[in-house]
Write a protein that holds these residues in place. Structure first.
Motif, PDB file in Angstrom:
ATOM      1  N   GLN A   1       0.829  -1.207   0.000  1.00 31.37           N
ATOM      2  CA  GLN A   1       0.000   0.000   0.000  1.00 31.37           C
ATOM      3  C   GLN A   1       0.866   1.262   0.000  1.00 31.37           C
ATOM      4  O   GLN A   1       0.607   2.204  -0.751  1.00 31.37           O
ATOM      5  CB  GLN A   1      -0.923   0.010   1.219  1.00 31.37           C
ATOM      6  CG  GLN A   1      -1.847   1.220   1.245  1.00 31.37           C
ATOM      7  CD  GLN A   1      -2.443   1.454   2.611  1.00 31.37           C
ATOM      8  OE1 GLN A   1      -1.823   1.144   3.617  1.00 31.37           O
ATOM      9  NE2 GLN A   1      -3.637   2.020   2.663  1.00 31.37           N
ATOM     10  N   GLN A   2       1.894   1.280   0.825  1.00 35.31           N
ATOM     11  CA  GLN A   2       2.776   2.447   0.878  1.00 35.31           C
ATOM     12  C   GLN A   2       3.504   2.651  -0.445  1.00 35.31           C
ATOM     13  O   GLN A   2       3.679   3.784  -0.910  1.00 35.31           O
ATOM     14  CB  GLN A   2       3.782   2.286   2.021  1.00 35.31           C
ATOM     15  CG  GLN A   2       4.527   3.557   2.370  1.00 35.31           C
ATOM     16  CD  GLN A   2       3.606   4.667   2.831  1.00 35.31           C
ATOM     17  OE1 GLN A   2       2.667   4.436   3.575  1.00 35.31           O
ATOM     18  NE2 GLN A   2       3.854   5.875   2.356  1.00 35.31           N
ATOM     19  N   ASN A   3       3.915   1.555  -1.074  1.00 42.72           N
ATOM     20  CA  ASN A   3       4.584   1.664  -2.376  1.00 42.72           C
ATOM     21  C   ASN A   3       3.640   2.233  -3.438  1.00 42.72           C
ATOM     22  O   ASN A   3       4.056   3.035  -4.286  1.00 42.72           O
ATOM     23  CB  ASN A   3       5.113   0.304  -2.815  1.00 42.72           C
ATOM     24  CG  ASN A   3       6.240  -0.192  -1.922  1.00 42.72           C
ATOM     25  OD1 ASN A   3       6.918   0.595  -1.255  1.00 42.72           O
ATOM     26  ND2 ASN A   3       6.427  -1.501  -1.876  1.00 42.72           N
ATOM     27  N   ALA A   4       2.364   1.814  -3.392  1.00 42.65           N
ATOM     28  CA  ALA A   4       1.393   2.334  -4.363  1.00 42.65           C
ATOM     29  C   ALA A   4       1.146   3.821  -4.145  1.00 42.65           C
ATOM     30  O   ALA A   4       1.000   4.591  -5.104  1.00 42.65           O
ATOM     31  CB  ALA A   4       0.080   1.559  -4.260  1.00 42.65           C
ATOM     32  N   LEU A   5       1.092   4.263  -2.867  1.00 43.73           N
ATOM     33  CA  LEU A   5       0.910   5.682  -2.585  1.00 43.73           C
ATOM     34  C   LEU A   5       2.119   6.489  -3.042  1.00 43.73           C
ATOM     35  O   LEU A   5       1.975   7.598  -3.577  1.00 43.73           O
ATOM     36  CB  LEU A   5       0.660   5.897  -1.094  1.00 43.73           C
ATOM     37  CG  LEU A   5      -0.682   5.381  -0.548  1.00 43.73           C
ATOM     38  CD1 LEU A   5      -0.740   5.527   0.962  1.00 43.73           C
ATOM     39  CD2 LEU A   5      -1.846   6.114  -1.193  1.00 43.73           C
ATOM     40  N   ASN A   6       3.291   5.944  -2.824  1.00 48.37           N
ATOM     41  CA  ASN A   6       4.508   6.667  -3.232  1.00 48.37           C
ATOM     42  C   ASN A   6       4.668   6.703  -4.751  1.00 48.37           C
ATOM     43  O   ASN A   6       5.059   7.725  -5.322  1.00 48.37           O
ATOM     44  CB  ASN A   6       5.739   6.028  -2.591  1.00 48.37           C
ATOM     45  CG  ASN A   6       5.737   6.165  -1.076  1.00 48.37           C
ATOM     46  OD1 ASN A   6       5.129   7.094  -0.524  1.00 48.37           O
ATOM     47  ND2 ASN A   6       6.398   5.240  -0.388  1.00 48.37           N
TER      48      ASN A   6
ATOM     49  N   THR B   1      -4.225  -0.141  -6.012  1.00 51.43           N
ATOM     50  CA  THR B   1      -4.433   1.039  -6.845  1.00 51.43           C
ATOM     51  C   THR B   1      -4.639   2.264  -5.977  1.00 51.43           C
ATOM     52  O   THR B   1      -5.472   2.235  -5.064  1.00 51.43           O
ATOM     53  CB  THR B   1      -5.664   0.854  -7.755  1.00 51.43           C
ATOM     54  OG1 THR B   1      -5.507  -0.355  -8.517  1.00 51.43           O
ATOM     55  CG2 THR B   1      -5.849   2.028  -8.692  1.00 51.43           C
ATOM     56  N   PRO B   2      -3.904   3.360  -6.222  1.00 50.99           N
ATOM     57  CA  PRO B   2      -4.134   4.585  -5.444  1.00 50.99           C
ATOM     58  C   PRO B   2      -5.427   5.270  -5.860  1.00 50.99           C
ATOM     59  O   PRO B   2      -5.824   5.229  -7.029  1.00 50.99           O
ATOM     60  CB  PRO B   2      -2.907   5.443  -5.771  1.00 50.99           C
ATOM     61  CG  PRO B   2      -2.438   4.949  -7.088  1.00 50.99           C
ATOM     62  CD  PRO B   2      -2.761   3.471  -7.146  1.00 50.99           C
ATOM     63  N   LEU B   3      -6.110   5.886  -4.894  1.00 52.90           N
ATOM     64  CA  LEU B   3      -7.349   6.611  -5.140  1.00 52.90           C
ATOM     65  C   LEU B   3      -7.111   8.110  -4.932  1.00 52.90           C
ATOM     66  O   LEU B   3      -6.369   8.509  -4.031  1.00 52.90           O
ATOM     67  CB  LEU B   3      -8.458   6.128  -4.195  1.00 52.90           C
ATOM     68  CG  LEU B   3      -8.819   4.647  -4.282  1.00 52.90           C
ATOM     69  CD1 LEU B   3      -9.880   4.304  -3.249  1.00 52.90           C
ATOM     70  CD2 LEU B   3      -9.295   4.270  -5.668  1.00 52.90           C
TER      71      LEU B   3
END
Length: 596
Positions: free
Chosen positions: A309-314, A335-337
């Protein structure tokens, strides 16, 4: 109260405007009438003074002398005639000298002179006097012989200053009263549709989107009502579409077997489908941690998923990965929102996880199947090739040896044929193309037939065969040949893996189901191998050497399991090393009416 009522505001506004207008009008009317009355008095005094002066000028001197220092009075007017040598006339002359040059000029050239106020030069003037006229009386020689003074009181006959104010006050009061009623009616009519629209808007805010307002006029308020109804109808359609879309989305999420989790940037779950709730509850139960809240969050996730999750946000882009969670293999798409109004501002992530454990297992079974089939075919083919070459080379002159080689070739050929037939049967069963002839049969009779078939072989091995039948016949809907094939395979397995002891066949009825158990006292199966005994080519004893009749193809129990499922039944196994094995078959019973 006033600030909250439109009716009262309109009412007070109209009344205030009317009262102000009437008051201003009353002031101007009063001033107008005062000016009018004063002008009328001046004209009247001028006429009287001119008339009196003409009369006195034409009188003989003796007659005029007799009238000196006399006063004639009417109801509201007083006439004074003073000789030019009298004391009052001298006071009057001094008064005239104090006048302005214009007034003195008017008195000399075009008498009379009209002045306002009380004539102070009189000894006892009437205090009610508000206007007076001074006119000099000249003889025929042009010399001033006397002065005529005419005064008029405020309270002259027909003075409108006493009636007009009362009429103005009455008109103002009457106008205010009439305006109050009219203003209330007008404000009520204007505010009624506004109040209805306000109530409708409040109900609309509470979710009653079918509300409408009455439109009875074609003015601005009526057009506002039409616009309100149009907005309400559009809002109702929009909410209906949103509700349908939400229900459709909820139905899709509920029907999905994949795990769907939406979280905010803090890791708190904002959307979960039933599969996700089930997984998270299971994770929370297995973690044995005390939770401060019932809401699911990132603390319930595995560490690998939190990092993903952190990698997707970054990275600000979807990321795909595979991980293990609760003993299952998962394929994850993170997937980031973004915020709807700010496409560059992140608001959380959406994780879609699919359980690929079965896919991996099937892929592994496929690879194992190819390897096992190759192994199973390679061994008999090698034997066939070796013995055939030996026969071709005229190996051994003893006919018994040659006959033994021929028997081995024949046995391996039968084994290969049995393997191919079982593979075809298993493929047809799993594809649903396996033909079966369903009929109502007594499963106890099939058990007896199988027991009779294996009675001789069991005795030859020095084993005992026990048949424990149910008290009544057990009718099931099935294929008699396929059920006999199932029991034959189970008893054959029990015979091959039992060296001493007995084999027991037991039938009974339980909860409208026919139960058949095949129990042996043989080698048994280890606990770790029990979950895999019905898989193709799985062998609990990997070191077992297939010689004679002790070896199997490795897919017999897989065929048995598929046949039982085709009969809408269940199959299970209980075993322990050195304690024997019990395989239980459960098939639904048919009712008595169908048997008849």
């Amino acid at each position: 109260m006033v600030r909250r009522s439109v009716v009262l505001k309109l009412w007070l506004t109209i009344i205030g405007l009317v009262v102000i207008v009437l008051s201003i009008l009353a002031v101007y009317l009063q001033q107008f009438f005062n000016s009018y009355v004063a002008e009328m008095q001046r004209r009247d005094l001028t006429s009287q003074a001119v008339l009196a002066s003409d009369l006195l000028r034409n009188e003989p001197d003796q007659t005029l002398q007799n009238q000196f220092n006399k006063e004639w009075s009417s109801s509201h007017s007083h006439y004074y005639l003073f000789s030019s040598a009298s004391h009052t006339a001298i006071s009057l002359q001094h008064y005239i000298k104090s006048l302005s040059p214009d007034e003195i000029s008017q008195l000399s050239t075009s008498p009379p002179l009209i002045l306002s106020g009380v004539p102070a030069f009189l000894t006892n003037p009437d205090q009610q006097t508000n206007v007076f006229a001074i006119s000099p009386i000249k003889n025929h020689g042009g010399r001033i012989t006397a002065y005529l003074l005419i005064t008029e009181s405020k309270q002259f006959a027909g003075n409108p200053n006493y009636t007009i104010p009362a009429l103005i006050v009455f008109a103002v009061i009457l106008g205010t009263i009439l305006t109050t009623g009219l203003a209330f009616v007008v404000s009520k009519n204007l505010s009624r549709p506004l109040l209805e629209m306000n109530q409708a808007a409040e109900r609309l805010a509470k979710g009653q989107f079918d509300i409408r307002v009455r439109v009875v006029t074609l003015d601005e308020v009526g057009r506002l009502g039409k616009t309100f109804n149009h907005v309400a109808a559009e809002l109702e359609q929009s909410m209906l579409a949103l509700t349908q879309e939400k229900e459709q989305m909820a139905g899709v999420l509920n029907a999905m077997m994949d795990i769907v989790i939406a979280t905010d940037r803090g890791g708190v779950a904002t959307l979960l489908n039933p599969s996700a709730e089930q997984w998270l509850r299971r994770a929370r139960t297995l973690s044995m941690r005390e939770q401060e809240t019932d809401a699911f969050g990132i603390s319930d996730w595995p560490g690998e998923l939190s990092k993903l999750q952190q990698n997707a946000l970054n990275a600000r882009k979807p990321i795909n990965a595979e991980l293990q969670w609760l003993g299952r293999d998962l394929s994850v798409t993170m997937t980031p929102l973004y915020e709807p109004d700010h496409v560059t501002e992140l608001r959380g992530t959406l994780a879609v996880m699919r359980d690929i454990t079965d896919e991996k297992r099937l892929d592994r079974l496929r690879k194992d199947f190819v390897a096992n089939v190759s192994h199973e075919l390679r061994t008999p083919l090698t034997l066939l090739q070796g013995y055939a070459e030996a026969l071709m080379d005229n190996f051994g002159e003893d006919p018994l040896q040659q006959e033994e080689l021929i028997h081995i070739i024949h046995d391996e050929t039968l084994r290969m044929r049995r393997l191919v037939n079982e593979l075809l049967d298993l493929a047809q069963l799993e594809s649903g193309h396996f033909s079966m002839h369903m009929d109502t049969i007594d499963i106890c009779s099939i058990v007896r037939r199988v027991a009779k078939k294996f009675h001789g072989a069991i005795q030859e091995r020095g084993l005992q065969l026990h048949l424990d039948e149910a008290a009544d016949e057990l009718y099931v809907l099935g294929d008699a040949d396929r059920l006999e094939q199932v029991l034959t395979n189970l008893v054959d397995n029990a015979l091959r893996h039992t060296k001493t002891g007995s084999i027991t066949l037991r039938t009974e009825a339980s909860d409208h189901q026919a139960v058949v158990r095949v129990t042996d006292t043989g080698e048994g199966i280890s606990e770790k191998d029990l979950p895999f005994v019905f898989e193709r080519f799985y062998k609990a004893d990997k070191a077992r050497i297939r010689t004679g009749n002790t070896g199997g193809t490795g897919i017999g129990l897989a065929i048995v399991s598929s046949l039982i499922r085709a009969h809408h039944g269940e199959i299970g196994v209980q075993s322990a090393l050195g304690m024997g094995t019990t395989i239980t078959i459960i098939i639904p019973l048919v009712n008595d009416n169908s048997v008849e």
